[in-house]
Design a protein around this motif. Structure first.
Motif, short mmCIF file in Angstrom:
data_model
loop_
_atom_site.label_atom_id
_atom_site.label_comp_id
_atom_site.label_asym_id
_atom_site.label_seq_id
_atom_site.Cartn_x
_atom_site.Cartn_y
_atom_site.Cartn_z
N GLY A 115 -102.28 8.38 39.93
CA GLY A 115 -102.74 7.43 40.94
C GLY A 115 -102.11 6.05 40.82
O GLY A 115 -102.37 5.18 41.67
N GLU A 116 -101.28 5.82 39.79
CA GLU A 116 -100.61 4.52 39.64
C GLU A 116 -99.65 4.30 40.80
O GLU A 116 -98.89 5.19 41.18
N GLU A 117 -99.70 3.11 41.40
CA GLU A 117 -98.86 2.81 42.56
C GLU A 117 -97.98 1.60 42.30
O GLU A 117 -98.42 0.60 41.73
N LYS A 118 -96.71 1.71 42.71
CA LYS A 118 -95.76 0.61 42.59
C LYS A 118 -94.99 0.51 43.91
O LYS A 118 -94.49 1.52 44.43
N ILE A 119 -94.90 -0.69 44.44
CA ILE A 119 -94.13 -0.89 45.68
C ILE A 119 -92.66 -1.01 45.33
O ILE A 119 -92.26 -1.90 44.56
N ILE A 120 -91.85 -0.14 45.88
CA ILE A 120 -90.42 -0.15 45.59
C ILE A 120 -89.64 -0.91 46.66
O ILE A 120 -88.58 -1.47 46.41
N ALA A 121 -90.17 -0.95 47.88
CA ALA A 121 -89.55 -1.73 48.97
C ALA A 121 -90.68 -2.34 49.79
O ALA A 121 -91.48 -1.63 50.38
N ARG A 122 -90.74 -3.67 49.77
CA ARG A 122 -91.86 -4.38 50.40
C ARG A 122 -91.56 -4.62 51.88
O ARG A 122 -90.45 -5.02 52.25
N GLY A 123 -92.56 -4.36 52.71
CA GLY A 123 -92.40 -4.57 54.15
C GLY A 123 -92.23 -6.05 54.50
O GLY A 123 -92.74 -6.93 53.80
N GLY A 124 -91.50 -6.31 55.58
CA GLY A 124 -91.27 -7.69 56.01
C GLY A 124 -92.55 -8.36 56.50
O GLY A 124 -93.42 -7.71 57.09
N LYS A 125 -92.66 -9.64 56.26
CA LYS A 125 -93.84 -10.39 56.68
C LYS A 125 -93.81 -10.61 58.18
O LYS A 125 -92.76 -10.84 58.78
N GLY A 126 -94.98 -10.53 58.82
CA GLY A 126 -95.06 -10.77 60.26
C GLY A 126 -94.91 -12.25 60.59
O GLY A 126 -95.30 -13.11 59.80
N GLY A 127 -94.32 -12.53 61.74
CA GLY A 127 -94.12 -13.92 62.16
C GLY A 127 -95.41 -14.55 62.68
O GLY A 127 -96.30 -13.85 63.18
N GLN A 128 -95.50 -15.87 62.58
CA GLN A 128 -96.69 -16.56 63.08
C GLN A 128 -96.59 -16.78 64.57
O GLN A 128 -95.53 -17.07 65.12
N GLY A 129 -97.73 -16.65 65.25
CA GLY A 129 -97.78 -16.89 66.69
C GLY A 129 -97.77 -18.37 67.01
O GLY A 129 -97.94 -19.22 66.13
N ASN A 130 -97.59 -18.70 68.31
CA ASN A 130 -97.46 -20.11 68.71
C ASN A 130 -98.75 -20.91 68.48
O ASN A 130 -98.73 -22.13 68.45
N TRP A 131 -99.88 -20.22 68.27
CA TRP A 131 -101.14 -20.93 68.01
C TRP A 131 -101.03 -21.81 66.76
O TRP A 131 -101.64 -22.87 66.67
N HIS A 132 -100.21 -21.38 65.79
CA HIS A 132 -100.05 -22.13 64.54
C HIS A 132 -99.24 -23.42 64.73
O HIS A 132 -99.29 -24.30 63.86
N PHE A 133 -98.49 -23.52 65.81
CA PHE A 133 -97.55 -24.64 65.96
C PHE A 133 -98.05 -25.71 66.93
O PHE A 133 -97.32 -26.62 67.28
N ARG A 134 -99.31 -25.59 67.39
CA ARG A 134 -99.86 -26.60 68.29
C ARG A 134 -100.09 -27.91 67.53
O ARG A 134 -100.37 -27.89 66.32
N SER A 135 -99.95 -28.99 68.19
CA SER A 135 -100.20 -30.31 67.58
C SER A 135 -100.58 -31.29 68.69
O SER A 135 -100.54 -30.96 69.88
N SER A 136 -100.93 -32.49 68.30
CA SER A 136 -101.34 -33.49 69.31
C SER A 136 -100.18 -33.89 70.19
O SER A 136 -100.35 -34.29 71.34
N THR A 137 -98.97 -33.76 69.66
CA THR A 137 -97.79 -34.13 70.46
C THR A 137 -97.14 -32.93 71.14
O THR A 137 -96.28 -33.09 71.99
N ASN A 138 -97.51 -31.75 70.74
CA ASN A 138 -96.95 -30.54 71.36
C ASN A 138 -98.08 -29.54 71.56
O ASN A 138 -98.33 -28.68 70.73
N GLN A 139 -98.78 -29.71 72.67
CA GLN A 139 -100.00 -28.92 72.88
C GLN A 139 -99.73 -27.54 73.48
O GLN A 139 -100.62 -26.69 73.50
N THR A 140 -98.51 -27.30 73.94
CA THR A 140 -98.18 -25.96 74.48
C THR A 140 -96.85 -25.46 73.91
O THR A 140 -95.85 -25.35 74.63
N PRO A 141 -96.83 -25.22 72.59
CA PRO A 141 -95.57 -24.70 72.01
C PRO A 141 -95.23 -23.33 72.59
O PRO A 141 -96.09 -22.45 72.67
N ARG A 142 -93.99 -23.20 73.01
CA ARG A 142 -93.57 -21.94 73.63
C ARG A 142 -92.62 -21.15 72.70
O ARG A 142 -91.71 -20.49 73.14
N TYR A 143 -92.86 -21.31 71.43
CA TYR A 143 -92.05 -20.56 70.46
C TYR A 143 -92.96 -20.00 69.37
O TYR A 143 -94.09 -20.49 69.18
N ALA A 144 -92.48 -18.98 68.71
CA ALA A 144 -93.21 -18.36 67.59
C ALA A 144 -92.18 -17.83 66.60
O ALA A 144 -90.98 -17.77 66.91
#
Length: 336
Positions: A115-144
């Motif tokens: 039952g011992e498990e070892k990751i030999i190839a790690r999956g790529g991390k998912g990208g962050q959506g545009n909700w993370h990039f909102r700010s007071s100066t950029n309230q509608t970021p259109r990139y992710a």
């Protein structure tokens, strides 16, 4: 298990999944015309995981499937919905499997537990959506963020047989015959060298339903430590045995010389092998009468440097129960 089904070395190509990309969605509802960004994150890519399975004895199931690819992560969605992770792929291997990087030869890890498990190839991390990039100066970021790519690599799986007792000897010393007599194993037996080309495993039935595992390792030849013949291919299996049983035929020209050649090959391959418990068996001793045995005893006491030895004959069933008793004592002494 037949000899053809025993596979202990295989090269495999693995690819983990890519991460899903983040969403650039902007919230738009009937009474919320300008709701701002709500794009969710992408899911991570699937891992390639190697898992130990105590019920497996061979890498045979990788013989015809040598490419493994995990699933990609799903893209992010609206309402900050995170994409689903990619499907992980599990590769079940026997205990005692060593995993190496094929290109560099570096040992990555070894699987020794069920039952011992070892990751030999790690999956790529998912990208962050545009909700993370909102700010007071950029309230509608259109990139992710796009998802990260997965890993791709070639690995080598090597199985080192896990057994309590390993039989060590020259070709045609009678190892397969002994294994077939004291276990239920049915190794190939014939009167020529290198009959055994793959390790054979057998379970020795001892008194009171107690058992231990014995492995018939293919015969060693001089120069095996340098890879002569199939040297390294054979010797790696002996590393996992807790007790080494040296088998030397009674009709050998020089028993002492044969023992020291075998010992030297093990030392040159891996000096730690000499730290294991050793027991020496003079096989095919049904050819000797009592007078000849007495003469040989005088010579062998000094020749083996205090290592215990005994005479047996697998064919004539002589000394087999005593051999099992003495091996059982050695194995249990190690555990105390």
């Amino acid at each position: 298990m037949t000899e053809g089904n025993f596979v202990d070395y295989v090269k495999i190509h693995v690819s983990s999944g890519n991460g899903g990309k983040g969403s650039t969605h902007l919230r738009r509802e009937k009474y919320v015309p300008k709701g701002g960004p709500d794009g969710g994150d992408g899911g991570r890519g699937g891992h390639i995981v190697i898992r130990g399975d105590k019920n497996l004895w061979t890498l045979f199931h990788f013989k015809f499937k040598k490419h493994f690819r995990a699933g990609h992560g799903e893209h992010g969605g609206s309402s900050r919905s995170t994409g689903a992770d990619g499907t992980d792929v599990y590769m079940d291997v026997p205990l005692g499997t060593v995993v190496k990087d094929t290109e560099t030869g570096q040992v990555l890890f070894e699987i020794t537990g069920d039952g011992e498990e070892k990751i030999i190839a790690r999956g790529g991390k998912g990208g962050q959506g545009n909700w993370h990039f909102r700010s007071s100066t950029n309230q509608t970021p259109r990139y992710a963020q796009p998802g990260l790519e997965g890993e791709e690599r070639s690995i080598t799986l090597e199985l080192k047989v896990l057994a309590d007792v390993g039989l060590v000897g020259f070709p045609n010393a009678g190892k397969s015959t002994l294994l077939s007599v004291i276990t239920a194993a049915k190794p190939k037996i014939a009167d020529y060298e290198f009959t055994t080309l793959k390790p054979n495993l057998g379970i020795v039935q001892h008194r009171d339903f107690q058992t231990f595992v014995m492995a018939d390792i293919p015969g060693i030849i001089e120069g095996a430590a340098e890879g002569k013949g199939l040297g390294h291919y054979f010797l790696r299996h002996i590393e996992r045995n807790s007790t080494l049983l040296f088998l030397i035929p009674a009709d050998s020209g020089d028993i002492k010389k044969q023992y020291h050649i075998l010992l030297d090959e093990l030392r040159r391959y891996n000096p730690e092998m000499l730290d294991k418990d050793r027991f020496i068996v003079i096989s095919k001793s049904d050819m000797l009468d009592e007078e000849l045995k007495s003469e040989m005893n005088e010579e062998l006491r000094d020749a083996f440097d205090g290592i215990p030895y005994m005479f047996i004959s697998a064919v004539a069933r002589q000394g087999l129960q005593e051999l099992k008793d003495r091996l059982w004592e050695m194995l249990n002494r190690q555990e105390e």
